[in-house]
Design a protein around this motif. Structure first.
Motif, PDB file in Angstrom:
ATOM      1  N   HIS A   1       0.824  -1.213   0.000  1.00  0.00           N
ATOM      2  CA  HIS A   1       0.000   0.000   0.000  1.00  0.00           C
ATOM      3  C   HIS A   1       0.850   1.251   0.000  1.00  0.00           C
ATOM      4  O   HIS A   1       0.439   2.295  -0.502  1.00  0.00           O
ATOM      5  CB  HIS A   1      -1.008  -0.026   1.151  1.00  0.00           C
ATOM      6  CG  HIS A   1      -2.151  -0.941   0.856  1.00  0.00           C
ATOM      7  ND1 HIS A   1      -2.245  -2.196   1.388  1.00  0.00           N
ATOM      8  CD2 HIS A   1      -3.202  -0.795   0.014  1.00  0.00           C
ATOM      9  CE1 HIS A   1      -3.328  -2.784   0.909  1.00  0.00           C
ATOM     10  NE2 HIS A   1      -3.931  -1.957   0.083  1.00  0.00           N
TER      11      HIS A   1
ATOM     12  N   ARG B   1     -10.658   3.405  -1.784  1.00  0.00           N
ATOM     13  CA  ARG B   1     -10.141   2.659  -0.610  1.00  0.00           C
ATOM     14  C   ARG B   1     -10.504   3.454   0.648  1.00  0.00           C
ATOM     15  O   ARG B   1      -9.696   4.207   1.174  1.00  0.00           O
ATOM     16  CB  ARG B   1      -8.625   2.494  -0.721  1.00  0.00           C
ATOM     17  CG  ARG B   1      -8.149   1.553  -1.821  1.00  0.00           C
ATOM     18  CD  ARG B   1      -6.631   1.437  -1.806  1.00  0.00           C
ATOM     19  NE  ARG B   1      -6.145   0.281  -2.541  1.00  0.00           N
ATOM     20  CZ  ARG B   1      -5.713   0.312  -3.802  1.00  0.00           C
ATOM     21  NH1 ARG B   1      -5.691   1.449  -4.484  1.00  0.00           N
ATOM     22  NH2 ARG B   1      -5.278  -0.789  -4.392  1.00  0.00           N
TER      23      ARG B   1
ATOM     24  N   GLY C   1      -9.155  -8.141  -7.169  1.00  0.00           N
ATOM     25  CA  GLY C   1      -8.046  -7.434  -6.518  1.00  0.00           C
ATOM     26  C   GLY C   1      -6.780  -8.231  -6.771  1.00  0.00           C
ATOM     27  O   GLY C   1      -6.414  -9.121  -5.989  1.00  0.00           O
TER      28      GLY C   1
ATOM     29  N   ASN D   1      -3.715  -7.534  -6.583  1.00  0.00           N
ATOM     30  CA  ASN D   1      -2.583  -7.386  -5.649  1.00  0.00           C
ATOM     31  C   ASN D   1      -2.637  -8.477  -4.586  1.00  0.00           C
ATOM     32  O   ASN D   1      -1.645  -9.135  -4.292  1.00  0.00           O
ATOM     33  CB  ASN D   1      -2.629  -6.018  -4.954  1.00  0.00           C
ATOM     34  CG  ASN D   1      -2.725  -4.887  -5.945  1.00  0.00           C
ATOM     35  OD1 ASN D   1      -2.293  -5.037  -7.072  1.00  0.00           O
ATOM     36  ND2 ASN D   1      -3.299  -3.770  -5.540  1.00  0.00           N
TER      37      ASN D   1
ATOM     38  N   ARG E   1       3.113  -9.256   0.032  1.00  0.00           N
ATOM     39  CA  ARG E   1       3.332  -8.181  -0.947  1.00  0.00           C
ATOM     40  C   ARG E   1       4.127  -7.014  -0.386  1.00  0.00           C
ATOM     41  O   ARG E   1       4.581  -6.152  -1.137  1.00  0.00           O
ATOM     42  CB  ARG E   1       1.983  -7.703  -1.528  1.00  0.00           C
ATOM     43  CG  ARG E   1       1.045  -7.157  -0.490  1.00  0.00           C
ATOM     44  CD  ARG E   1      -0.378  -7.034  -1.035  1.00  0.00           C
ATOM     45  NE  ARG E   1      -0.664  -5.705  -1.510  1.00  0.00           N
ATOM     46  CZ  ARG E   1      -1.889  -5.193  -1.613  1.00  0.00           C
ATOM     47  NH1 ARG E   1      -2.945  -5.932  -1.300  1.00  0.00           N
ATOM     48  NH2 ARG E   1      -2.083  -3.981  -2.045  1.00  0.00           N
TER      49      ARG E   1
HETATM   50  C1  PEP Z   1      -6.022  -5.622  -4.526  1.00  0.00           C
HETATM   51  O1  PEP Z   1      -5.761  -6.395  -3.598  1.00  0.00           O
HETATM   52  O2  PEP Z   1      -5.694  -5.829  -5.706  1.00  0.00           O
HETATM   53  C2  PEP Z   1      -6.746  -4.369  -4.251  1.00  0.00           C
HETATM   54  C3  PEP Z   1      -7.170  -3.602  -5.225  1.00  0.00           C
HETATM   55  O3  PEP Z   1      -6.913  -4.014  -2.945  1.00  0.00           O
HETATM   56  P1  PEP Z   1      -5.718  -3.424  -2.055  1.00  0.00           P
HETATM   57  O4  PEP Z   1      -4.543  -3.166  -2.968  1.00  0.00           O
HETATM   58  O5  PEP Z   1      -6.195  -2.184  -1.417  1.00  0.00           O
HETATM   59  O6  PEP Z   1      -5.458  -4.528  -1.096  1.00  0.00           O
END
Ligand code: PEP
Ligand code: MG
Length: 590
Positions: free
Chosen positions: A210, A317, A472, A474, A485
């Motif tokens: 993030h 978000r 999502g 990510n 991550r």
């Molecule tokens: C993701 O996980 O791809 C997503 C968009 O949410 P975040 O990055 O806020 O976890």
């Protein structure tokens, strides 16, 4: 940007200022040229040395002068606070003032200097450690969290002490500053939105952490995972950040500087050209319209969204409204934030994701991180465990739904009972508004994020019970490959082209398309030019990304023929050989 730096003024290589290059993961493209500003955490920074008996008094004076300086800084902060600053800001300054005035910080370090004949910084940090240890013993979570305030006050005093000595000159213009940090939390990063720095580099962090996501939303060149930048770079050194290739050049010589200035200007020209696509419809060569929406963290990001020509907001978000404060925002404050965004978008869709707290985003005093935060009480799990907090948010979103076209998006669903409980919570919020006679959009749609492999592999219940899906990527990549991550030591294994990841994505798109419910991608893959055609080939028609990425993605859509990319995308999906997969991707993007 220091594009104005005249290469003639840059020494070729001054003694002691050797030029060197560091590599990390570029998270936000472009070239930034500026001077290093080191952002530090107190413990990392402090040296320990003995002082002589005769220096004790002057060392104590140095400490006391720093305390006086911080007292003045806090007064200044209080008086210069903008009228629209959140009320918590004032409380926060009061708390810091109380901590500063407490004898444990304003007096005890002086006693330590005298008793141990050590330097003032060391005495202060010793005392901080002992206070933090005492705070850790406290049962009450709110009070325990106040240790962060103690650390912040200590950091201020340390900074003031460094400022009274031989501090290197800090560039006066923010636009010339490149922030160099060991680590920056997402909460701290969001504070940087109020500034206009030239660029960022951090030692820790993965490209989809993030911290990196917020850095990207600032639309300035940034690199994470540099490992040693913080310890190798000195305050004020001239830096070039190449955010696309993840290259940082320290003390560049004249030729390198001139070359990067030229590259920076060329990139700027390209960016300006792309802006002309703002009002162009995103349509493939064969005439299929693609929805390009934007991701935001705070209401003020809406200006960038409108500027980018996005057709809506695919991901708000909302948890960023909850960071950097000691009290949770109440229903009215949240309602105002959501209403503001809904109205600013003038009827275009706004997808508000319910709170995704936990993992790397926590709120003061509320959340214990747990042994493995990414797998712990996060996102919808946290909301279902805190029904009161969830109801407050749901009521606020529903109330705001009258002022535009809102959609509700729920993060990290994995179990069918989580869907049931979420829908029940929404029904409860609606019922309470009905009881209060408050209007809301009764047809507001509810979607689920597909970011846990279990969700992607059991979509039946998702498509039956929800109105839309948003992938999502990510988190889907993080959980599929078991790669944290935020951890740069394993970021080389974080691979969006891994066959397992591609299968889950294409399967989700296909399933939603068959069920005729909308499906989007709102993770970082949506804004990654390298995979736009691949995702179009998988059947994706809705992307949501940082506003700054949107024009380039639109250009790629305009240059794409769906029948052509479909066939190659299918071949990529069939191969498990990474080399072959790369070859096919190159072919797709040629
Ligand atoms: C993701 O996980 O791809 C997503 C968009 O949410 P975040 O990055 O806020 O976890
Ligand atoms: Mg996520």
């Amino acid at each position: 940007m220091l594009n104005q730096v005249d290469p003639a003024d840059v020494p070729n290589l001054v003694e002691g200022e050797a030029s060197f290059t560091l590599h990390g993961a570029g998270v936000s493209g472009g070239i930034a040229i500026g001077h290093a500003h080191l952002v530090s955490s107190a413990r990392l920074e402090v040296a320990h040395y003995d002082i002589s008996e005769t220096d004790v008094d002057s060392e104590i004076q140095r400490f006391e002068a720093a305390v006086t300086r911080v007292r003045w800084e806090l007064d200044e902060l209080q008086t210069s606070m903008p009228s629209n600053a959140p009320a918590e800001m004032g409380t926060f300054i009061d708390v810091h003032r109380m901590i500063l005035e407490d004898a444990s910080l304003s007096k005890v370090p002086a006693d330590l200097i005298r008793a141990r004949r050590c330097n003032a910084e060391w005495a202060l940090v010793q005392q901080m450690d002992s206070l933090v240890a005492q705070f850790n013993e406290i049962e009450d979570a709110y009070l325990r969290e106040r240790q962060a305030d103690v650390t912040q006050v200590v950091e201020r005093i340390l900074k003031a002490m460094l400022g009274t000595g031989h501090a290197p000159s800090i560039p006066s213009h923010e636009e010339d500053v490149i922030v160099v940090a060991h680590d920056i939390s997402p909460a701290d990063m969001i504070l940087f939105k109020q500034h206009r720095f030239a660029g960022f580099v951090t030692d820790l962090g993965g490209v989809t952490s993030h911290t990196a996501i917020v850095a990207r939303s600032l639309n300035i060149p940034a690199i994470v995972g540099m490992h040693h930048a913080r310890s190798l770079i000195r305050e004020g050194e001239l830096l070039i950040v190449d955010g696309r290739d993840g290259v940082l050049i320290v003390n560049p010589d004249k030729q390198v500087l001139a070359e990067y200035q030229l590259r920076g200007r060329q990139l700027e020209i390209e960016r300006q050209k792309l802006k002309r696509l703002r009002t162009t419809l995103a349509q493939t060569i064969d005439g299929v319209q693609i929805d390009l929406e934007a991701n935001i963290e705070l209401p003020q990001d809406v200006d960038d969204v409108i500027e980018s020509g996005a057709t809506g907001i695919g991901l708000f978000r909302s948890e960023f409204l909850f960071l950097n404060r000691s009290e949770l925002p109440g229903e009215d404050e949240q309602f105002e934030a959501y209403r503001q965004v809904a109205q600013a978008m003038k009827g275009r869709p706004v997808t508000i994701r319910t709170l995704d707290l936990g993992a790397d985003k926590s709120i003061a005093g509320e959340l214990k991180a747990g042994p493995n935060p990414a797998l712990g009480l996060r996102a919808i799990r946290y909301c279902l465990a805190e029904p009161q907090m969830f109801q407050t948010q749901l009521r606020a979103i529903l109330r705001a739904s009258r002022y535009g076209k809102l959609r509700l998006l729920v993060p990290m669903l994995a179990h069918s009972q989580e869907i049931d409980q979420t829908l029940a919570a929404i029904a409860q919020a609606k019922a309470s508004l009905d009881a209060d006679g408050i209007e809301y959009d009764r047809s507001i749609t509810v979607g689920g994020m597909v970011e846990v492999p279990a969700a992607a592999l059991s979509l039946g219940v998702f498509v039956r019970r929800l109105d839309f899906l948003s992938i999502g990527t990510n988190d889907l990549i993080q959980y599929t490959l078991a790669i944290d991550r935020t951890d740069d030591t394993v970021s080389h294994l974080y691979d969006q082209m891994h066959p397992a990841v591609l299968h889950l994505i294409s399967h989700t798109i296909r399933t939603a398309n068959r069920a005729k419910i909308p499906v989007a991608i709102c993770g970082e893959m949506a804004g990654d030019l390298a995979v736009t055609r691949l995702l179009l080939g998988f059947g994706l028609r809705q992307f949501s990304m940082h506003p700054a990425q949107l024009p380039a993605i639109k250009q790629q859509v305009l240059r794409t023929s769906l029948p052509e990319v479909k066939a190659i995308a299918a071949r990529i999906l069939r191969t498990s050989d990474p080399h072959r997969s790369r070859q096919l991707l190159d072919k797709l993007n040629a």
